[in-house]
Design a protein around this motif. Structure first.
Motif, PDB file in Angstrom:
ATOM      1  N   SER A   1     -13.432   3.821  -3.521  1.00 45.67           N
ATOM      2  CA  SER A   1     -11.967   4.246  -3.897  1.00 45.67           C
ATOM      3  C   SER A   1     -11.790   5.236  -2.909  1.00 45.67           C
ATOM      4  O   SER A   1     -12.531   6.271  -2.553  1.00 45.67           O
ATOM      5  N   CYS A   2     -10.718   5.335  -2.410  1.00 41.95           N
ATOM      6  CA  CYS A   2     -10.233   6.263  -1.123  1.00 41.95           C
ATOM      7  C   CYS A   2      -8.679   6.153  -1.074  1.00 41.95           C
ATOM      8  O   CYS A   2      -7.955   5.028  -1.556  1.00 41.95           O
TER       9      CYS A   2
ATOM     10  N   LYS B   1      -4.608   6.651  -4.172  1.00 42.17           N
ATOM     11  CA  LYS B   1      -6.103   5.830  -3.890  1.00 42.17           C
ATOM     12  C   LYS B   1      -5.941   4.234  -4.131  1.00 42.17           C
ATOM     13  O   LYS B   1      -5.250   3.844  -5.121  1.00 42.17           O
ATOM     14  N   ILE B   2      -6.709   3.812  -3.478  1.00 42.06           N
ATOM     15  CA  ILE B   2      -7.015   2.202  -3.646  1.00 42.06           C
ATOM     16  C   ILE B   2      -8.380   1.823  -3.793  1.00 42.06           C
ATOM     17  O   ILE B   2      -9.355   2.715  -3.661  1.00 42.06           O
TER      18      ILE B   2
ATOM     19  N   VAL C   1       0.907  -1.120  -0.149  1.00 39.53           N
ATOM     20  CA  VAL C   1      -0.009   0.004  -0.112  1.00 39.53           C
ATOM     21  C   VAL C   1       0.844   1.072   0.037  1.00 39.53           C
ATOM     22  O   VAL C   1       1.792   1.482   0.661  1.00 39.53           O
ATOM     23  N   ASP C   2       0.555   2.113  -0.959  1.00 43.00           N
ATOM     24  CA  ASP C   2       1.257   3.534  -0.917  1.00 43.00           C
ATOM     25  C   ASP C   2       0.333   4.342  -0.182  1.00 43.00           C
ATOM     26  O   ASP C   2      -0.814   4.589  -0.557  1.00 43.00           O
ATOM     27  N   PRO C   3       0.549   5.073   0.866  1.00 47.33           N
ATOM     28  CA  PRO C   3      -0.241   6.060   1.506  1.00 47.33           C
ATOM     29  C   PRO C   3      -0.671   7.221   0.967  1.00 47.33           C
ATOM     30  O   PRO C   3      -1.895   7.897   1.077  1.00 47.33           O
ATOM     31  N   ASN C   4      -0.034   7.366  -0.195  1.00 46.22           N
ATOM     32  CA  ASN C   4      -0.449   8.731  -1.338  1.00 46.22           C
ATOM     33  C   ASN C   4      -1.235   8.211  -2.268  1.00 46.22           C
ATOM     34  O   ASN C   4      -1.500   9.262  -3.084  1.00 46.22           O
TER      35      ASN C   4
END
Length: 231
Positions: free
Chosen positions: A135-136, A100-101, A95-98
């Protein structure tokens, strides 16, 4: 509370090696994504199997500990045995915190017992969707989305646009113009038939009618025959 999971780096790969791992109670897996190369891993089957029973495990940011090195990941794929309660393979994504997933999260339906369609009309709630693609950013990822049915009446349908979303959460389907149905109230056949019978019974005319009153100037029938003579 963040869920943690432990794994070890997997050196031996291939079908034969994976088969031997499974036979010893170990699940082969992989971590991919991000700037680092994909990493083959192995996990304890019993520990993993119990975590898979947790709803939050499927829709949360997990803390993956690989031999003391931790990183945030998402569960992306599980391969199960066709008939055994056995996990064959599992995939995790970094996961990249910057960034959206996109994630599927479960829907939790609340206040169904006080919905007018249930309480007043005897209907039952039909769940058209049980999970939702959202998405967020990783920090905004909810474990579930609540669906409030408190005002849902019989014959009405709750759509995606009616949902109250947490801050920072979007529904890709709505952006595409797909306002899909989420839940509706269905009236059981027995209840519907009973209501129809009551309505039909109310429309039947009464068989007993009032006798029409005599017009002005007319004498009431005394029940005697004409032609009677006075003595």
């Amino acid at each position: 509370m963040q869920i943690e999971i432990s794994a070890r780096k997997r050196v031996l790969q291939g079908k034969g090696a994976s088969r031997r791992l499974r036979g010893s109670g170990v699940v082969p897996g992989i971590i991919y994504g991000g700037e680092n190369p994909a990493q083959a891993i192995e996990l304890d089957h019993n520990n993993l199997y119990h975590k898979l029973k947790l709803e939050a495990f499927h829709a949360s940011i997990l803390s993956m500990d690989v031999e003391g090195q931790k990183e945030p990941v998402l569960l992306r794929d599980i391969q199960m045995h066709p008939f055994k309660l056995q996990v064959l393979h599992i995939d995790f994504q970094r996961v990249d915190p910057n960034k959206k997933i996109h994630m599927k999260v479960p829907l939790h339906f609340v206040n169904a017992d006080i919905a007018p369609g249930v309480k007043l009309s005897g209907g039952i709630v039909s769940h058209v969707l049980t999970e939702l693609d959202i998405s967020c950013l990783p920090k905004d990822l909810p474990e579930f989305i609540s669906v409030d049915l408190a005002e849902l009446a019989s014959g009405n349908t709750l759509h995606l646009s009616d949902l109250k979303l947490p801050e920072g959460v979007e529904i890709p389907a709505l952006a595409k113009g797909d306002n899909l149905p989420v839940a509706t109230i269905v009236i059981p056949r027995g209840v519907a038939a009973e209501e129809a019978a009551v309505v039909a019974a109310g429309d039947i005319p009464t068989t007993v009618q009032k006798k029409e009153a005599p017009k002005e100037g007319e004498k009431k029938d005394s029940g005697k025959k004409d032609g009677g003579k006075k003595k």
